[in-house]
Design a protein around this motif. Structure first.
Motif, PDB file in Angstrom:
ATOM      1  N   GLN A 137     -22.821 -16.202  28.157  1.00 16.94           N
ATOM      2  CA  GLN A 137     -21.587 -15.357  28.275  1.00 16.94           C
ATOM      3  C   GLN A 137     -20.765 -15.343  26.823  1.00 16.94           C
ATOM      4  O   GLN A 137     -19.487 -15.056  27.026  1.00 16.94           O
ATOM      5  CB  GLN A 137     -20.758 -15.948  29.376  1.00 16.94           C
ATOM      6  N   LEU A 138     -21.136 -15.827  26.019  1.00 14.45           N
ATOM      7  CA  LEU A 138     -20.475 -15.948  24.860  1.00 14.45           C
ATOM      8  C   LEU A 138     -20.619 -14.715  23.960  1.00 14.45           C
ATOM      9  O   LEU A 138     -21.437 -14.241  23.693  1.00 14.45           O
ATOM     10  CB  LEU A 138     -21.330 -17.206  23.727  1.00 14.45           C
ATOM     11  N   PRO A 139     -19.315 -14.433  23.454  1.00 14.76           N
ATOM     12  CA  PRO A 139     -19.231 -13.239  22.653  1.00 14.76           C
ATOM     13  C   PRO A 139     -20.344 -12.906  21.605  1.00 14.76           C
ATOM     14  O   PRO A 139     -20.727 -11.997  21.275  1.00 14.76           O
ATOM     15  CB  PRO A 139     -17.838 -12.962  22.412  1.00 14.76           C
ATOM     16  N   ILE A 140     -20.361 -14.182  20.798  1.00 14.91           N
ATOM     17  CA  ILE A 140     -21.139 -14.239  19.677  1.00 14.91           C
ATOM     18  C   ILE A 140     -22.682 -13.614  19.850  1.00 14.91           C
ATOM     19  O   ILE A 140     -23.217 -13.144  19.108  1.00 14.91           O
ATOM     20  CB  ILE A 140     -21.224 -15.505  18.884  1.00 14.91           C
ATOM     21  N   ASN A 141     -23.030 -14.119  21.231  1.00 14.10           N
ATOM     22  CA  ASN A 141     -24.485 -13.747  21.704  1.00 14.10           C
ATOM     23  C   ASN A 141     -24.235 -12.325  22.394  1.00 14.10           C
ATOM     24  O   ASN A 141     -25.167 -11.526  21.960  1.00 14.10           O
ATOM     25  CB  ASN A 141     -24.950 -14.823  22.742  1.00 14.10           C
ATOM     26  N   ILE A 142     -23.419 -12.041  22.861  1.00 14.45           N
ATOM     27  CA  ILE A 142     -23.247 -10.573  23.726  1.00 14.45           C
ATOM     28  C   ILE A 142     -23.094  -9.584  22.419  1.00 14.45           C
ATOM     29  O   ILE A 142     -24.082  -8.364  22.601  1.00 14.45           O
ATOM     30  CB  ILE A 142     -22.098 -10.698  24.673  1.00 14.45           C
ATOM     31  N   ASP A 143     -22.399  -9.900  21.479  1.00 16.37           N
ATOM     32  CA  ASP A 143     -22.026  -8.800  20.493  1.00 16.37           C
ATOM     33  C   ASP A 143     -23.009  -8.667  19.458  1.00 16.37           C
ATOM     34  O   ASP A 143     -23.052  -7.636  18.839  1.00 16.37           O
ATOM     35  CB  ASP A 143     -20.584  -9.122  20.034  1.00 16.37           C
ATOM     36  N   THR A 144     -23.480  -9.842  19.067  1.00 12.37           N
ATOM     37  CA  THR A 144     -24.344  -9.898  17.834  1.00 12.37           C
ATOM     38  C   THR A 144     -25.784  -9.999  17.943  1.00 12.37           C
ATOM     39  O   THR A 144     -26.846  -9.867  17.117  1.00 12.37           O
ATOM     40  CB  THR A 144     -23.765 -10.621  16.745  1.00 12.37           C
ATOM     41  N   LEU A 145     -26.065 -10.778  18.906  1.00 11.41           N
ATOM     42  CA  LEU A 145     -27.619 -11.290  19.217  1.00 11.41           C
ATOM     43  C   LEU A 145     -28.633 -10.397  20.297  1.00 11.41           C
ATOM     44  O   LEU A 145     -29.222 -10.174  19.833  1.00 11.41           O
ATOM     45  CB  LEU A 145     -27.684 -12.672  19.692  1.00 11.41           C
ATOM     46  N   LEU A 146     -27.945  -9.858  21.283  1.00 11.34           N
ATOM     47  CA  LEU A 146     -28.533  -9.179  22.221  1.00 11.34           C
ATOM     48  C   LEU A 146     -28.545  -7.800  21.895  1.00 11.34           C
ATOM     49  O   LEU A 146     -29.516  -7.215  22.410  1.00 11.34           O
ATOM     50  CB  LEU A 146     -27.936  -9.435  23.611  1.00 11.34           C
ATOM     51  N   LYS A 147     -27.821  -7.229  21.174  1.00 11.10           N
ATOM     52  CA  LYS A 147     -27.902  -5.872  20.642  1.00 11.10           C
ATOM     53  C   LYS A 147     -28.299  -5.931  19.323  1.00 11.10           C
ATOM     54  O   LYS A 147     -27.545  -6.755  18.375  1.00 11.10           O
ATOM     55  CB  LYS A 147     -26.535  -5.090  20.904  1.00 11.10           C
ATOM     56  N   ASP A 148     -28.624  -4.927  18.753  1.00 12.24           N
ATOM     57  CA  ASP A 148     -28.779  -4.590  17.414  1.00 12.24           C
ATOM     58  C   ASP A 148     -27.630  -3.752  17.050  1.00 12.24           C
ATOM     59  O   ASP A 148     -26.532  -3.438  17.675  1.00 12.24           O
ATOM     60  CB  ASP A 148     -30.134  -3.801  17.004  1.00 12.24           C
ATOM     61  N   GLU A 149     -27.507  -3.398  15.500  1.00 15.94           N
ATOM     62  CA  GLU A 149     -26.408  -2.634  14.958  1.00 15.94           C
ATOM     63  C   GLU A 149     -26.067  -1.338  15.616  1.00 15.94           C
ATOM     64  O   GLU A 149     -25.014  -0.707  15.482  1.00 15.94           O
ATOM     65  CB  GLU A 149     -26.597  -2.580  13.313  1.00 15.94           C
ATOM     66  N   ASN A 150     -27.054  -0.697  16.372  1.00 17.38           N
ATOM     67  CA  ASN A 150     -27.081   0.514  16.725  1.00 17.38           C
ATOM     68  C   ASN A 150     -26.428   0.498  18.326  1.00 17.38           C
ATOM     69  O   ASN A 150     -26.481   1.323  19.056  1.00 17.38           O
ATOM     70  CB  ASN A 150     -28.295   1.409  16.631  1.00 17.38           C
ATOM     71  N   GLY A 151     -26.516  -0.955  18.991  1.00 16.76           N
ATOM     72  CA  GLY A 151     -26.168  -1.118  20.312  1.00 16.76           C
ATOM     73  C   GLY A 151     -27.305  -1.078  21.259  1.00 16.76           C
ATOM     74  O   GLY A 151     -27.127  -1.132  22.351  1.00 16.76           O
TER      75      GLY A 151
END
Length: 181
Positions: A137-151
């Motif tokens: 649930q951490l934004p740093i993981n949701i926004d930068t780890l689980l998705k690549d730069e293209n989403g």
């Protein structure tokens, strides 16, 4: 003086070489996570967060299907003639790049250990509870780890994804510590 001599490029370059002080690295990731959390009104900082190495300091040496890290797979698509980073070999340089680090709850971090990205992504505890990266649930993981730069959903962890995430975190850090103009 600092404002006139220290460019965004200097900042990003310095951010790629942060060293191995876990307290400093954890602080930086906490600050980026808090910055990203601003868009999630109900997100609170979680206690007992630990520094997690996505590519572990001591990768499990077995087949990928058994949770191990196959370094040929990690270097898929990485070309040392066009990439300005490191050689195609396992080293602490890769392990300590900011893009290879994230935050996880202490218990989750200890149980996922040195497994590969696929195992860490979908990790379940002994009771069958989903505790892997995909449930963070951490934004740093949701926004930068689980998705690549293209989403797109990230399916694997490679040298190229590590470099990409380092660049994303460098950009976020620049926003967090932006100097006034």
């Amino acid at each position: 003086f600092l404002l006139s001599t220290y460019s965004d490029g200097d900042f990003k370059n310095d951010f790629e070489n942060l060293g191995t002080d876990e307290k400093i690295l954890k602080y930086i990731l906490h600050r980026i996570n808090t910055y990203l959390a601003d868009k999630y009104a109900d997100v609170r900082v979680i206690d007992n967060l630990e520094l997690e190495h996505i590519l572990p300091k001591s990768p499990k040496k077995s087949l990928y299907s058994d949770g191990g890290w196959e370094l040929d797979r990690f270097f898929t698509g990485y070309d040392t003639s066009t990439e300005p980073h490191y050689q195609k070999q396992f080293s602490t340089n890769w392990v300590w790049m900011l893009g290879n680090l994230t935050l996880l709850h202490y218990k989750t971090n200890k149980t996922i250990g040195n497994s590969n990205f696929g195992k860490k992504l979908l990790w379940k505890n002994q009771d069958g509870d989903d505790l892997g990266y995909s449930k963070s649930q951490l934004p740093i993981n949701i926004d930068t780890l689980l998705k690549d730069e293209n989403g797109n959903d990230r399916q694997d962890w490679t040298a190229l994804s590590l470099i990409e995430r380092t660049e994303i975190l460098n950009d976020k850090a620049l926003e967090v510590w932006k100097l006034p103009e």
